[in-house]
Design a protein around this motif. Sequence first.
Motif, short mmCIF file in Angstrom:
data_model
loop_
_atom_site.label_atom_id
_atom_site.label_comp_id
_atom_site.label_asym_id
_atom_site.label_seq_id
_atom_site.Cartn_x
_atom_site.Cartn_y
_atom_site.Cartn_z
N UNK A 1 -4.65 5.46 -9.95
CA UNK A 1 -4.67 6.85 -9.50
C UNK A 1 -4.72 6.93 -7.98
N UNK A 2 -5.62 6.18 -7.37
CA UNK A 2 -5.77 6.22 -5.91
C UNK A 2 -4.50 5.71 -5.23
N UNK A 3 -3.89 4.69 -5.79
CA UNK A 3 -2.66 4.15 -5.23
C UNK A 3 -1.55 5.21 -5.21
N UNK A 4 -1.42 5.95 -6.30
CA UNK A 4 -0.41 7.01 -6.36
C UNK A 4 -0.73 8.13 -5.38
N UNK A 5 -1.95 8.60 -5.37
CA UNK A 5 -2.30 9.76 -4.55
C UNK A 5 -2.20 9.46 -3.06
N UNK A 6 -2.81 8.37 -2.63
CA UNK A 6 -2.77 8.07 -1.19
C UNK A 6 -1.37 7.61 -0.76
N UNK A 7 -0.65 6.97 -1.66
CA UNK A 7 0.72 6.62 -1.37
C UNK A 7 1.57 7.86 -1.14
N UNK A 8 1.35 8.91 -1.93
CA UNK A 8 2.09 10.15 -1.76
C UNK A 8 1.79 10.82 -0.43
N UNK A 9 0.65 10.54 0.15
CA UNK A 9 0.30 11.11 1.45
C UNK A 9 0.82 10.26 2.62
N UNK A 10 1.50 9.16 2.31
CA UNK A 10 2.06 8.33 3.37
C UNK A 10 1.20 7.15 3.78
N UNK A 11 0.10 6.90 3.07
CA UNK A 11 -0.74 5.75 3.36
C UNK A 11 -0.05 4.46 2.91
N UNK A 12 -0.29 3.40 3.63
CA UNK A 12 0.13 2.06 3.21
C UNK A 12 -0.97 1.51 2.30
N UNK A 13 -0.64 1.20 1.07
CA UNK A 13 -1.65 0.85 0.07
C UNK A 13 -1.53 -0.62 -0.31
N UNK A 14 -2.68 -1.25 -0.50
CA UNK A 14 -2.71 -2.63 -0.98
C UNK A 14 -3.80 -2.79 -2.03
N UNK A 15 -3.54 -3.67 -2.99
CA UNK A 15 -4.47 -3.94 -4.08
C UNK A 15 -4.69 -5.44 -4.15
N UNK A 16 -5.95 -5.86 -4.13
CA UNK A 16 -6.26 -7.29 -4.15
C UNK A 16 -7.29 -7.59 -5.23
N UNK A 17 -7.03 -8.63 -5.99
CA UNK A 17 -7.98 -9.05 -7.01
C UNK A 17 -9.22 -9.64 -6.37
N UNK A 18 -10.37 -9.34 -6.94
CA UNK A 18 -11.66 -9.83 -6.44
C UNK A 18 -12.09 -11.02 -7.29
#
Length: 387
Positions: A41-58
Motif C-alpha cells: 500500500x505504501x509503495x503504491x501511494x508514495x510512488x503515485x506522489x513521485x517518491x522514489x521507493x525501495x523495499x528491502x528484506x530484513x
Amino acid sequence: MQVKTTKLPNVESCFKQLIASPSISALEPELDMSNQGVIALLNDWFGDLGFRCSIEQVQDSRGKHNFVATIGQGTGGLLLAGHTDTVPFDEQGWVQDPFQLTEKDNLWYGLGTCDMKGFFALVLAAVRELPLNDIKHPLYILASADEETTMNGAKAFAEQKSIAPDYAIIGEPTSLKPVYMHKGHLTQGIRIIGRSGHSSDPAKGLNAIEVMHQVITELMRLKQDLAANYREDAFTVPYPTMNFGHVHGGDAANRICGCCDLHLDIRPLPGLPLVDLEMMVSNYLEPIATQYPGCIQISQLYPGSEAFADSTDNPWTQLVSELSGHQAEVVNYATEAPYIKKLGCQTLVLGPGSIEQAHQPNEYLDTKFIQPTVTLLKQLIHHACFK
C-alpha cells in the motif's frame, strides 16, 4: 517532477486499507504475520506522489521488509519514521473487528489506528498538499518491520546508513507532544540447575531454590548500586529500575528442587548500554557461578532496546516544541529512536493519539488529532526540506 494524485485515497480510506491489512509481530511463529500488505500500500501511494521507493528484506525477520520512500535531492532533510507492525490482539477483548476501521463518537477504532499504521496515512495527507516540485532538501519516509518484537527493521536500517538526514520524527503516539528521551529495556532469564533428590537427605542434592536465594541477594545489591550511581532527574523514576517479575522452582515439598527460574526486567537510563548492563549482571553473579560450576544459566528472554536521549537545547527540539505548543518531555516506554539517532540526525518521538491506547483492546485514534497532525507535519517538512 510530475506529481500524480488521481489514485490517492483520502485519509479515511488510507486508514481503512492499512487497518484491513494485518501485520502482527510476535515472537511465536504461529502468531507472527508478514508486513507485505502494508508495504505494498505504501509503495503504491508514495510512488503515485513521485517518491522514489525501495523495499528491502530484513534479516532474522521471517521474510519481512523495510520500506523507504525518498523525494528531493541533496543533503540533510527530514526523516519521518514509523513501524508497519502491530502487537497481537485478544479477540475476546475487542467489541469491534480489529481489522475493520470503525467510527464511533469521533473515535476511529482498529488495530494499528494509534500504534501506529495510521501515522503513515497522515504523512501521506500532509505531503500531498505540499509543492513537492520546490523541495530543496530530501524528505524520507521509513516504514520498518518488527518494532513490536526485535526492532530488527530499525536496527538494520541504522546499520546501513544509506541516508543522512538532519532531522527525524518517529510517529509513535505521544498526543503530539515531542519526546526527547526515554529509558531502555532489558529482560533476562536466570535458570539455576541443581540436583534433585529426597528431602530427607539434603546433602545428596543441590537445592536450586537455595542457590536462587543467593542470586536474588546479589541482584538486590546490583539494584541498589544502579539506583545509587545512575540518575536522570527528568524521569519521574530517576534511576534504573529492576523488577523480579517471575520465579518458579520445584514440584513437591518433600523433593529437593532441581531447577528454579527467575525472569528479570531492567530499565536502564541513557548512557547505560545494554551490553554493559548484561555484563554487570554476569559480574555480580560470578562468585556464585564459581562456587557452583555450571549451575547458573543467563539468557535473553527477548531482544532488548537501548535507552534514548537527544537534547532540549538543539534547534530541532526547540522548533518542534514551538510548533506543537508543548515542551519536550521524557517517557518510560521504548521506541526505535536510539537506532534512528545513529544516522546522525536530531531525533524526536512525536505522533497522534495517546500511548494509553497502545497495546489495548479496542485501540482507537481520536479524530481530533487528524488535522493538527497533518498541519504540524506540513510545518516540519517546510522547515526541514523547503527552506
